[in-house]
Design an enzyme around this catalytic site. Sequence first.
Site, PDB file in Angstrom:
ATOM      1  N   GLY A 311      -8.807  65.203   0.862  1.00  0.00           N
ATOM      2  CA  GLY A 311      -9.765  66.212   1.307  1.00  0.00           C
ATOM      3  C   GLY A 311     -10.560  66.727   0.130  1.00  0.00           C
ATOM      4  O   GLY A 311     -10.807  66.003  -0.840  1.00  0.00           O
ATOM      5  N   GLU A 312     -11.006  67.964   0.217  1.00  0.00           N
ATOM      6  CA  GLU A 312     -11.796  68.634  -0.832  1.00  0.00           C
ATOM      7  C   GLU A 312     -13.193  68.049  -0.996  1.00  0.00           C
ATOM      8  O   GLU A 312     -13.984  68.535  -1.793  1.00  0.00           O
ATOM      9  CB  GLU A 312     -11.095  68.565  -2.209  1.00  0.00           C
ATOM     10  CG  GLU A 312      -9.701  69.150  -2.253  1.00  0.00           C
ATOM     11  CD  GLU A 312      -9.040  69.004  -3.621  1.00  0.00           C
ATOM     12  OE1 GLU A 312      -9.729  68.559  -4.577  1.00  0.00           O
ATOM     13  OE2 GLU A 312      -7.853  69.328  -3.743  1.00  0.00           O
TER      14      GLU A 312
END
Length: 344
Positions: A311-312
Amino acid sequence: MDFHIKKISNLTLEKTIQEKIDNKTKPIGALGMLEKVALQIGMIQNTDLPKLTKPTILVFAGDHGIAKKGEVNPYPQEVTAQMVYNFLNGGAAINVLCKQNNIDLKIVDAGVNHDFGSITGLIDAKIDFGTQNYQHQSAMSPKQCNAAIKKGADIVTETYNDGSNIIGFGEMGIGNTSSASLLMSFYTKTPIAECVGSGTGLHGEAIKVKQKVLTEVYNTYTPSTHMDMLMYYGGFEIVMMVGAILRAAELKMTIIIDGFIVTSALLAANAMHPEVLDYCIFAHTSGEQGHQKMLDFLKKEPLVNLGMRLGEGTGTAVAYPIIVSSINFLNQMASFESAGVSSN
């Protein structure tokens, strides 16, 4: 909010760009996906000389009420706030990758269960201190849902006005793979068991518990509109990304779609405005089991598959140099005529 997104259609320009691509000093189709990306961005920007300006990734952070019980997540909810501090201090993977590739990074508090006070570098768009636990009630109210969409759209407008024409999204929120799985199941009509993966590290029996819990949640509600769906199951960061994606398409920005969570937001945005897909490039295939099924549903091919599931926005940051390569070959590579090379 009402978004006005235009489907991209200019057959004359499309022919011009394709001829330009085909007349480069290479066999037709030899640069594969780079050729498709170059054509797409040219069409988005309505030119055969596209350029990328001020690439930006917005990371939206929010907490989920269900995460407090720990049934669907191995990490405590407090990790969301801790990771936001990590982003602000430059210590996360997305910081490293954005710095490497000269991408502007903005961190947004969409609804973290923590009071950050006045802290440099954090965009305060907090709707509330996390959503409610959708095992017992809707994750958010209609008012909160609409506010999240508007704030996501407004942040993208500010980014666009600051000079960006290409944007990607990332997220942070313990428990957000659960919301994404519920959205995926609703929009793709895939059984929950096939949508749920390991998230931040579940294994074996823990995944079965997560599947059971989310199946019960899914069967609790009967959404009749897209806003119902987001209100019942969404996270503030996910709903904010729905608004962000729709506004980016409305502004004719190139949108880089990251992994499982971001694509779940896109599923909702696409259901509302199918034209949004014309503006989307898919960065990668996530290691989260449901993501490839999402891409198959959308009939889209990602640029890379590195087994990433962090993610991120990290998949977007890794894929960005490939997108730069597509623009550079289109604008800088010699044609057969200019290079004096025989084309047949």
